[in-house]
Design a protein around this motif. Structure first.
Motif, mmCIF file in Angstrom:
data_model
loop_
_atom_site.group_PDB
_atom_site.id
_atom_site.type_symbol
_atom_site.label_atom_id
_atom_site.label_comp_id
_atom_site.label_asym_id
_atom_site.label_seq_id
_atom_site.Cartn_x
_atom_site.Cartn_y
_atom_site.Cartn_z
ATOM 1 N N LEU A 95 0.828 -1.215 0.000
ATOM 2 C CA LEU A 95 0.000 0.000 0.000
ATOM 3 C C LEU A 95 0.856 1.256 0.000
ATOM 4 N N ASN A 96 1.958 1.235 0.736
ATOM 5 C CA ASN A 96 2.840 2.409 0.776
ATOM 6 C C ASN A 96 3.446 2.694 -0.595
ATOM 7 N N MET A 97 3.889 1.625 -1.283
ATOM 8 C CA MET A 97 4.461 1.819 -2.617
ATOM 9 C C MET A 97 3.411 2.334 -3.598
ATOM 10 N N SER A 199 5.564 -7.434 -6.017
ATOM 11 C CA SER A 199 4.735 -8.196 -6.955
ATOM 12 C C SER A 199 3.274 -7.789 -6.839
ATOM 13 N N PHE A 200 2.788 -7.651 -5.595
ATOM 14 C CA PHE A 200 1.410 -7.201 -5.399
ATOM 15 C C PHE A 200 1.228 -5.762 -5.895
ATOM 16 N N TYR A 201 2.259 -4.957 -5.698
ATOM 17 C CA TYR A 201 2.203 -3.562 -6.140
ATOM 18 C C TYR A 201 2.052 -3.477 -7.658
ATOM 19 N N THR A 202 2.832 -4.262 -8.398
ATOM 20 C CA THR A 202 2.724 -4.257 -9.875
ATOM 21 C C THR A 202 1.361 -4.786 -10.309
ATOM 22 N N PHE A 203 0.837 -5.761 -9.555
ATOM 23 C CA PHE A 203 -0.496 -6.276 -9.866
ATOM 24 C C PHE A 203 -1.564 -5.186 -9.678
#
Length: 208
Positions: A95-97, A199-203
């Motif tokens: 969430l921060n990214m 990985s979650f951030y790119t998703f």
């Protein structure tokens, strides 16, 4: 505000307590290795000294068995909280990214987000990763200490070789702190968490 302060204090107290427990066990394994090194093999040909050596060796074996039981109990208590902490930390880093790259906040806001993310990384590494790695290193050193310091090759110590082998086998079973009974915590865990968060951030970027 009061509730947030209490929750933050409780969280910090829990982390300090867990860190203390892990370091305490690592220190105990270090003391075990020093006890093994202190075993005197020079006069084992004398029956009196041999009997004393056997008593000291049995004391060391009992010490190691107690430490192994303690690690088992510690993992039973910590595996769920540590797993939840890992999941929460990954979620917060993600969430921060995302907030850092999508929000149009001021430099102060972005700085706060970066500090928050850095705090999560440093905290997990210092409280869990580094102490857990220290514990693993000290436990693995027990096998080397037995092999190089106990002079198991002496003819008079032939009846005790089974005990030496058992000690080495115990130390190589993998003394570690686990998250959810599947992931071993070490100094590389935080890198895995950062990779997962990214990985979650790119998703999120793709689906948003």
């Amino acid at each position: 505000m009061y509730t947030l302060t209490v929750a933050t204090s409780a969280f910090l107290s829990w982390n300090v307590f867990v860190c203390f427990l892990i370091i305490l066990v690592a220190v105990q394994f270090r003391l075990l290795n020093l006890k093994i090194k202190a075993l005197n093999c020079e006069d084992v040909q004398n029956e009196h000294y041999f009997d004393r050596y056997v008593r000291d060796l049995k004391s060391v074996i009992q010490y190691q068995q107690n430490l192994m039981r303690y690690i088992k109990v510690l993992n039973e208590l910590l595996h769920v909280p540590v797993a939840l902490l890992m999941i929460t930390s990954v979620f917060l880093m993600c969430l921060n990214m995302y907030a850092l790259t999508t929000s149009k906040g001021s430099m102060v806001d972005n700085g706060r987000i970066m500090i928050s993310c850095s705090t999560l990384i440093v905290e997990f590494f210092m409280v869990y990763g580094l102490p857990a790695q220290l514990l693993m290193d000290e436990s693995e050193a027990t096998a080397d200490m037995v092999y190089f310091e106990c002079k198991w090759y002496l003819p008079n110590l032939r009846p005790l070789r089974k005990h030496f082998l058992n000690m080495m086998t115990r130390s190589q079973k993998g003394v570690c702190i686990r998250a959810g009974n599947y992931h071993i915590i070490n100094n590389r865990t935080i890198l895995i968490m950062m990779k997962t968060a990214y990985s979650f951030y790119t998703f999120l970027q793709k689906v948003a």
